[in-house]
Design a protein around this motif. Structure first.
Motif, mmCIF file in Angstrom:
data_model
loop_
_atom_site.group_PDB
_atom_site.id
_atom_site.type_symbol
_atom_site.label_atom_id
_atom_site.label_comp_id
_atom_site.label_asym_id
_atom_site.label_seq_id
_atom_site.Cartn_x
_atom_site.Cartn_y
_atom_site.Cartn_z
ATOM 1 N N LYS A 82 -2.676 5.713 -7.387
ATOM 2 C CA LYS A 82 -4.081 5.312 -7.277
ATOM 3 C C LYS A 82 -4.212 3.824 -6.983
ATOM 4 C CE LYS A 82 -5.762 8.991 -10.307
ATOM 5 N NZ LYS A 82 -4.509 9.701 -10.443
ATOM 6 N N ARG A 83 -3.323 3.007 -7.577
ATOM 7 C CA ARG A 83 -3.319 1.566 -7.326
ATOM 8 C C ARG A 83 -1.889 1.097 -7.085
ATOM 9 N NH1 ARG A 83 -6.076 -0.204 -12.416
ATOM 10 N NH2 ARG A 83 -4.483 -1.787 -12.360
ATOM 11 N N ARG A 103 0.841 -1.196 0.000
ATOM 12 C CA ARG A 103 0.000 0.000 0.000
ATOM 13 C C ARG A 103 0.876 1.246 0.000
ATOM 14 N NH1 ARG A 103 -2.681 -1.934 5.295
ATOM 15 N NH2 ARG A 103 -3.900 -3.720 4.597
ATOM 16 N N SER A 104 0.397 2.273 -0.691
ATOM 17 C CA SER A 104 1.077 3.569 -0.684
ATOM 18 C C SER A 104 0.124 4.617 -1.234
ATOM 19 C CB SER A 104 2.346 3.533 -1.536
ATOM 20 O OG SER A 104 2.976 4.801 -1.512
ATOM 21 N N ASP A 105 0.237 5.825 -0.709
ATOM 22 C CA ASP A 105 -0.566 6.949 -1.212
ATOM 23 C C ASP A 105 0.056 7.571 -2.454
ATOM 24 O OD1 ASP A 105 -2.415 6.641 0.815
ATOM 25 O OD2 ASP A 105 -1.398 8.055 2.153
ATOM 26 N N ILE A 106 1.204 7.067 -2.908
ATOM 27 C CA ILE A 106 1.907 7.634 -4.055
ATOM 28 C C ILE A 106 1.155 7.397 -5.364
ATOM 29 C CG2 ILE A 106 3.378 5.642 -4.602
ATOM 30 C CD1 ILE A 106 4.573 9.282 -4.482
ATOM 31 N N ASN A 161 0.384 9.743 -8.278
ATOM 32 C CA ASN A 161 -0.229 11.001 -7.850
ATOM 33 C C ASN A 161 0.740 12.175 -7.978
ATOM 34 O OD1 ASN A 161 -2.674 9.772 -7.126
ATOM 35 N ND2 ASN A 161 -1.806 9.145 -5.174
ATOM 36 N N GLN A 162 2.015 11.868 -8.201
ATOM 37 C CA GLN A 162 3.035 12.898 -8.370
ATOM 38 C C GLN A 162 4.198 12.297 -9.147
ATOM 39 O OE1 GLN A 162 3.654 13.190 -4.060
ATOM 40 N NE2 GLN A 162 5.824 12.812 -4.420
ATOM 41 N N THR A 171 3.713 0.490 2.690
ATOM 42 C CA THR A 171 3.428 -0.515 3.713
ATOM 43 C C THR A 171 3.311 -1.863 3.023
ATOM 44 O OG1 THR A 171 2.276 1.085 5.102
ATOM 45 C CG2 THR A 171 1.827 -1.249 5.526
#
Length: 160
Positions: A69-70, A64-67, A116-117, A128
């Motif tokens: 979308k998937r 998992r990562s916020d970096i 996302n960036q 994670t």
């Protein structure tokens, strides 16, 4: 590799930057890095060596990562016509007891889709890793756009 040898090697590795360990140090991550193939890519990948210090096998089942979308666990597989393609590995990757598994270019890896960036050299990506037995292991993965594809290939300690 015996547990004693593996523990000694792991202790030596801990002295270097870039090592992350789960609580109780059953899972250790070494030599992690992320990259994109081109400057404005909408996808990227992460590679690392995952070491299981436990006497029981484990399974990396999710990342998992916020970096992006998937975030998925991927591997390269021949499509039957001689062309390699990336595929999602829903069951994840086995990490053998007292052994390790390499996530490396051209093989198993963590895939970031819909970034996302922009990932720039020197950035750090929080990820994670989720294991069936060891649970969640939070790591930081440096972006290294200069690493050559063969880096680390001589250190493949995969037991699968």
């Amino acid at each position: 590799m015996s547990l004693k040898s593996l523990l000694f090697a792991a202790a030596a590795v801990v002295s270097f930057a870039g090592v992350a360990a789960a609580d109780g140090a059953k899972i250790m991550v070494h030599d992690q890095y992320a990259r994109v193939s081109a400057k404005m890519s909408t996808s990227g990948a992460a590679f690392m060596q995952i070491m299981n210090m436990d006497t029981e096998a484990d399974q990396l089942i999710e990342a998992r990562s916020d970096i992006a979308k998937r975030v998925e666990l991927h591997t390269h597989m021949e499509s039957g016509d001689g062309v390699m393609k990336m595929v999602h590995v829903e069951e994840g990757f086995a990490i053998p007891a007292e052994g390790s598994h390499m996530l490396q270019r051209g093989g198993d890896h963590v895939m970031f889709m819909g970034l996302n960036q922009e990932l720039k050299h020197g950035d750090v990506v929080p990820v994670t890793l989720v294991f069936k037995n060891a649970g969640e292991v939070a790591i930081e993965i440096p972006v290294d756009l200069e690493r050559k594809p063969a880096h680390g290939s001589g250190h493949n300690h995969s037991n699968n």
